[in-house]
Design a protein around this motif. Structure first.
Motif, short mmCIF file in Angstrom:
data_model
loop_
_atom_site.label_atom_id
_atom_site.label_comp_id
_atom_site.label_asym_id
_atom_site.label_seq_id
_atom_site.Cartn_x
_atom_site.Cartn_y
_atom_site.Cartn_z
N ILE A 253 1.00 -1.19 -0.06
CA ILE A 253 0.01 -0.05 -0.04
C ILE A 253 0.66 1.18 0.00
O ILE A 253 1.73 1.19 1.06
CB ILE A 253 -0.96 -0.02 1.22
N ILE A 254 0.65 2.33 -1.06
CA ILE A 254 1.50 3.18 -1.27
C ILE A 254 0.48 4.53 -1.03
O ILE A 254 -0.46 4.82 -1.42
CB ILE A 254 2.10 3.30 -2.61
N ASN A 255 1.05 5.79 -0.29
CA ASN A 255 0.31 6.65 -0.25
C ASN A 255 0.94 7.88 -0.69
O ASN A 255 0.16 8.98 -0.79
CB ASN A 255 0.09 7.07 1.55
N THR A 256 2.03 7.90 -1.23
CA THR A 256 2.78 9.32 -1.99
C THR A 256 2.58 9.05 -3.53
O THR A 256 2.93 8.00 -3.70
CB THR A 256 4.21 9.23 -1.49
N TRP A 257 2.41 10.39 -3.90
CA TRP A 257 2.34 10.48 -5.55
C TRP A 257 3.86 9.93 -6.01
O TRP A 257 3.60 9.17 -7.23
CB TRP A 257 2.09 11.82 -6.04
N SER A 258 4.72 10.40 -5.73
CA SER A 258 5.92 9.96 -6.45
C SER A 258 6.28 8.63 -6.27
O SER A 258 6.90 8.09 -7.42
CB SER A 258 7.15 10.95 -5.86
N GLU A 259 5.85 8.08 -5.10
CA GLU A 259 6.15 6.45 -5.07
C GLU A 259 5.22 5.81 -5.81
O GLU A 259 5.92 4.76 -6.57
CB GLU A 259 6.35 6.14 -3.53
N ALA A 260 4.10 6.28 -5.96
CA ALA A 260 3.02 5.62 -6.74
C ALA A 260 3.41 5.79 -8.29
O ALA A 260 3.25 4.72 -8.95
CB ALA A 260 1.95 6.08 -6.53
N THR A 261 4.04 6.69 -8.93
CA THR A 261 4.33 6.92 -10.35
C THR A 261 5.51 5.89 -10.70
O THR A 261 5.59 5.40 -11.50
CB THR A 261 4.55 8.32 -10.64
N ALA A 262 6.45 5.98 -9.58
CA ALA A 262 7.66 5.01 -9.72
C ALA A 262 7.27 3.69 -9.91
O ALA A 262 7.83 2.88 -10.77
CB ALA A 262 8.57 5.47 -8.75
N GLU A 263 6.45 3.38 -9.16
CA GLU A 263 6.06 1.93 -9.09
C GLU A 263 5.39 1.48 -10.29
O GLU A 263 5.46 0.48 -10.98
CB GLU A 263 5.53 1.68 -7.74
N LEU A 264 4.30 2.20 -10.70
CA LEU A 264 3.57 2.03 -11.90
C LEU A 264 4.36 2.01 -12.96
O LEU A 264 4.05 1.10 -13.97
CB LEU A 264 2.46 3.14 -11.97
N ARG A 265 5.45 2.96 -13.20
CA ARG A 265 6.41 3.06 -14.34
C ARG A 265 7.01 1.74 -14.31
O ARG A 265 7.47 0.70 -15.26
CB ARG A 265 7.45 4.23 -13.99
N ARG A 266 7.66 1.15 -12.93
CA ARG A 266 8.49 -0.04 -12.78
C ARG A 266 7.53 -1.16 -13.54
O ARG A 266 7.93 -2.22 -14.16
CB ARG A 266 8.90 -0.36 -11.59
N ILE A 267 6.13 -1.48 -12.98
CA ILE A 267 5.29 -2.55 -13.44
C ILE A 267 5.03 -2.53 -14.91
O ILE A 267 5.02 -3.39 -15.59
CB ILE A 267 3.91 -2.14 -12.95
N CYS A 268 4.91 -1.14 -15.43
CA CYS A 268 4.71 -1.23 -16.85
C CYS A 268 5.59 -1.76 -17.65
O CYS A 268 5.56 -2.29 -18.67
CB CYS A 268 4.19 0.38 -17.24
#
Length: 446
Positions: free
Chosen positions: A4-19
């Motif tokens: 579970i992630i609550n910060t925007w920067s971490e979320a965008t980084a993780e989504l990029r990694r998954i993509c």
């Protein structure tokens, strides 16, 4: 388990990694192996097919056994339940009805000075359908790929699929193929099957378009033969992104995430929620549902590596993150899904409301489940009849229209240094030549 992630920067980084989860150096090494397979099949035909089928699938076949016989097709109907047969037929009816609405219409437009312009749509002559095997049987993939081809008017549809134990094929796959109108089925898979469809062998015909998902070797093979044949897409591991507000049921959302994760260890299951409490409830129920899951190890691996829950302040923020990821499947499990839809720009298929799980689209709704993955929904679309149809431009000018356009055509041709382009227009302005003797060179010779 689910992070579970609550910060925007971490979320965008993780989504990029998954993509980008399929972008790695190993892919380049595998591409070299696939090139060898393609070249061998191109040069040796059936001999190479049989060699690779023995090497990769551990099945020893003769060339005469590559094609499924009529008796084997008939026998398949005796091996599926009435409920499954009925489900296949309902799915076929819905898929066919949906895709019939997508057939493009040829058109002709008559303008001034007898200028006629238009577009003519015609189907490809031969299509190849790849149906994966391995972890499961996929009759739905058969329907989703074959029916649009049939609706488009393709004359010859060929299906390839890897042989199972004792060189068998799953009866549900064979029944689905026949219900979709396919009678030409070959037991061959992997990169060698793509090579056979692209180049043709003594047994398997060369086709014009190849569609259908597969493993990394199939995907790389499709990439390498593109240009010789058309393809639908370079499909990566499957993915779902669920946007949920307080009206969603965490039990349902957990099930939807698992429904995607159980496909493959590299499948991605992502939740974007407007409540931290809701995200925690989903995580808890996901663990509960995993306890007795028949594909637990595979599914846990997918969730651990590519599962994610992001907590945001608003649905608008959720839509923004979703657009950055451009998911294959997007579920809008919110109170007003059609209102949120206005903020969605990139998604392969969109499921609206809390009563529309992605499984509806996988099997029976009608729209195609062969969808763009790994962010390609930013520019690509689902497989459809358009995949099997090409169009030709229609152009007719009268002499009057040509003369009116002559100066513009000649100016452009001269600017590009293309003398004969300009001459082809200028000479028509002089009227029809009556004989070869009127040519200046001929007169000089006399």
């Amino acid at each position: 388990m689910l992070r579970i992630i609550n910060t925007w920067s971490e979320a965008t980084a993780e989504l990029r990694r998954i993509c980008q989860r399929t972008d790695n150096e190993d892919t380049l090494q595998e591409e070299g192996k696939v090139r060898q397979v393609l070249q061998a099949v191109k040069q040796e035909g059936d001999r190479a097919l049989l060699h690779y089928t023995e090497q990769f699938d551990r099945q020893i076949l003769q060339a005469s056994e590559l094609r499924i016989s009529g008796s084997q097709l008939d026998a398949a109907y005796q091996q599926v339940s009435k409920d499954l047969l009925d489900a296949i037929r309902v799915a076929k009816q819905n898929i066919e009805a949906f895709h019939r609405q997508r057939i493009p219409k040829s058109w002709v437009q008559f303008g001034d000075d007898e200028v006629v312009l238009g577009k003519r749509y015609t189907p490809v002559e031969r299509a190849g359908i790849y149906v994966p095997g391995g972890r499961a049987a996929y009759p739905s993939t058969v329907l989703m790929n074959a029916i649009p081809a049939a609706v488009a008017g393709v004359e010859r549809i060929v299906m390839v699929t890897p042989p199972g134990s004792e060189s068998s094929l799953h009866p549900a796959v064979l029944v689905a193929a026949q219900e979709a109108g396919i009678q030409e089925i070959y037991r061959v898979g992997g990169a060698q099957a793509i090579a056979a469809l692209a180049y043709g062998t003594e047994t398997i015909p060369q086709v014009d378009v190849i569609t259908g998902p597969g493993n990394i070797y199939v995907t790389l093979a499709k990439k390498l033969v593109y240009g010789r044949v058309g393809i639908d897409s370079l499909a990566g591991p499957s993915e779902v992104l669920v946007i949920a507000d307080e009206t969603a049921d965490p039990v349902h959302v957990a099930a939807d995430l698992l429904a995607q994760a159980e496909h493959d260890p590299m499948a991605a299951a992502i939740l974007i929620a407007t409540s931290s409490q809701f995200a925690r409830e989903v995580k808890e129920d996901l663990q509960r549902q995993l306890a007795n899951h028949p594909r637990r190890l595979l599914t846990e691996k997918a969730i651990a590596n590519y599962g994610l829950a992001v907590v945001v302040d608003s649905l608008e923020a959720a839509a923004q993150l979703s657009n950055e990821f451009a998911p294959e499947h997007l579920e809008l499990e919110v109170k007003e899904p059609w209102a949120l839809l206005e903020n969605i720009r990139h998604a392969g298929a969109i499921f609206l409301g809390t009563s529309t799980p992605e499984a509806v689209g996988d099997y029976i709704a009608g729209p195609n489940h062969t969808l763009p993955t790994s962010g390609s929904a930013r520019y690509a679309s689902a497989l459809g009849v358009e995949t099997f149809i090409k169009h030709s431009s229609l152009i007719q000018y009268s002499s009057t229209a040509l003369q009116k356009a002559a100066n513009a055509i000649q100016a452009l041709a001269n600017a590009e240094g293309l003398h004969s382009h300009s001459e082809s227009v200028r000479l028509r302005g002089q009227g029809k030549s009556t004989s070869e003797s009127s040519h200046p060179d001929n007169q000089q010779q006399e």
